[in-house]
Design a protein around this motif. Structure first.
Motif, PDB file in Angstrom:
ATOM      1  N   CYS A 109       4.592  -2.629  -0.287  1.00 45.31           N
ATOM      2  CA  CYS A 109       3.189  -3.276  -0.275  1.00 45.31           C
ATOM      3  C   CYS A 109       2.040  -2.385  -0.971  1.00 45.31           C
ATOM      4  N   CYS A 163      -0.736  -1.524   2.003  1.00 46.49           N
ATOM      5  CA  CYS A 163      -0.536  -0.685   3.153  1.00 46.49           C
ATOM      6  C   CYS A 163       0.799   0.187   3.022  1.00 46.49           C
ATOM      7  N   SER A 222       3.863  -0.719   3.371  1.00 52.54           N
ATOM      8  CA  SER A 222       5.053  -1.032   4.264  1.00 52.54           C
ATOM      9  C   SER A 222       6.020  -1.758   3.432  1.00 52.54           C
ATOM     10  N   CYS A 280       2.743  -7.384   1.521  1.00 49.27           N
ATOM     11  CA  CYS A 280       3.744  -7.494   2.738  1.00 49.27           C
ATOM     12  C   CYS A 280       3.129  -9.065   3.224  1.00 49.27           C
ATOM     13  N   CYS A 308      -2.782  -8.958   4.171  1.00 51.15           N
ATOM     14  CA  CYS A 308      -2.609  -7.601   4.524  1.00 51.15           C
ATOM     15  C   CYS A 308      -3.986  -6.954   4.598  1.00 51.15           C
ATOM     16  N   ASN A 360      -3.271  -3.184   9.947  1.00 49.35           N
ATOM     17  CA  ASN A 360      -2.559  -4.366  10.397  1.00 49.35           C
ATOM     18  C   ASN A 360      -2.301  -4.168  11.790  1.00 49.35           C
TER      19      ASN A 360
END
Ligand SMILES: [Zn+2]
Ligand SMILES: [Zn+2]
Length: 158
Positions: A60, A63, A65, A119, A123, A135
């Motif tokens: 992402c 973030c 992730s 993601c 987000c 998140n």
């Protein structure tokens, strides 16, 4: 897969269905690419209509992730056997009626790929002050009206 399209080009109702997978070496692609569709001749015009499915593996942009999801890309073209004088950007020229479907599909996959991934559309990303993943957690910096936040903001505006 190389498709031999001679019969499809010659018969006005010819068609060649396919359903196969191939490996596409790329860090963003985490599975074989499955291609399902057909090449068919409709009153002398040869169409390729297919979909390509693969597993996207990315991070992402907000973030960081990991992202792992199935992506479906349409592979839709009109095929011609020799280049004509006109602008042929919208047609795929098939030399000797042999089509390298893997190469064409790979091209469509990369053209359809965004330059960055999220993601999820909403987000919240990471807190720019403390790095918390917003998140999954809230941090003190985020609290509205928190005087520390105002101080930081005024510092950044200077
Ligand atoms: Zn994210
Ligand atoms: Zn924070």
């Amino acid at each position: 897969m190389i498709l031999s399209l001679e019969p499809v080009f010659q018969q006005t109702d010819g068609s060649l269905p396919f359903d196969y997978s191939f490996a596409l070496e790329d860090p963003l692609i985490g599975s074989p690419v499955r291609v399902v569709g057909s090449v068919y001749n409709k009153t002398g015009i040869v169409h390729l209509e297919a979909t390509a499915d693969y597993t996207l593996v990315a991070e992402c942009a907000r973030c960081s992730s990991p992202i792992r999801k199935t992506v479906t890309v349409p592979v839709s073209h009109v095929l011609i056997t020799h280049e004509n004088e006109e602008d042929s950007d919208e047609y795929i020229v098939v030399d000797g009626a042999q089509l390298d479907l893997d190469a064409l599909t790979a091209e469509d996959i990369f053209l359809a790929m965004p330059s960055r991934f999220l993601c999820s559309e909403d987000c919240k990303g990471l807190c720019p002050y403390c790095g918390a993943d917003l998140n999954t957690t809230t941090c003190a910096c985020k609290a509205p009206g928190d005087p520390r936040f105002d101080v930081l903001r005024s510092l950044m505006n200077e």
